[in-house]
Write a protein that holds these residues in place. Structure first.
Motif, PDB file in Angstrom:
ATOM      1  N   ASN A  13      70.561 -22.305 -35.239  1.00  0.00           N
ATOM      2  CA  ASN A  13      71.432 -22.280 -36.411  1.00  0.00           C
ATOM      3  C   ASN A  13      71.083 -21.189 -37.412  1.00  0.00           C
TER       4      ASN A  13
ATOM      5  N   TYR B 295      70.924 -23.630 -47.677  1.00  0.00           N
ATOM      6  CA  TYR B 295      70.390 -24.206 -46.444  1.00  0.00           C
ATOM      7  C   TYR B 295      70.528 -25.730 -46.445  1.00  0.00           C
TER       8      TYR B 295
ATOM      9  N   GLN C 227      73.974 -26.498 -45.324  1.00  0.00           N
ATOM     10  CA  GLN C 227      74.104 -26.206 -43.896  1.00  0.00           C
ATOM     11  C   GLN C 227      73.452 -27.314 -43.056  1.00  0.00           C
TER      12      GLN C 227
END
Length: 66
Positions: free
Chosen positions: A30, A50, A53
């Motif tokens: 990722n 992050y 995500q």
């Protein structure tokens, strides 16, 4: 000294275990720096980008603070 794992960090670890993927592989797949995932797990930084995500990828929407 290691910092303690936060509740969000345990949720990440638990979800990765359910998916049978380690942190390194998850990060590589990722495009997330391993150090940033570690920072999220231990609560050392906010890292909103992050965090969002990881929440999306691991379906941890109960931790979404946006």
């Amino acid at each position: 000294m290691q910092s303690k794992v936060t509740p969000f960090g345990w949720a990440i670890k638990r979800r990765l275990a359910e998916l049978e993927v380690d942190q390194k592989t998850f990060c590589e797949q990722n495009n997330i720096p391993q150090a940033r995932l570690s920072d999220l797990i231990h609560g050392r930084r906010k890292l909103k980008r992050y965090r969002k995500q990881v929440i999306l990828l691991l379906n941890l929407h109960e931790y979404d603070i946006s």
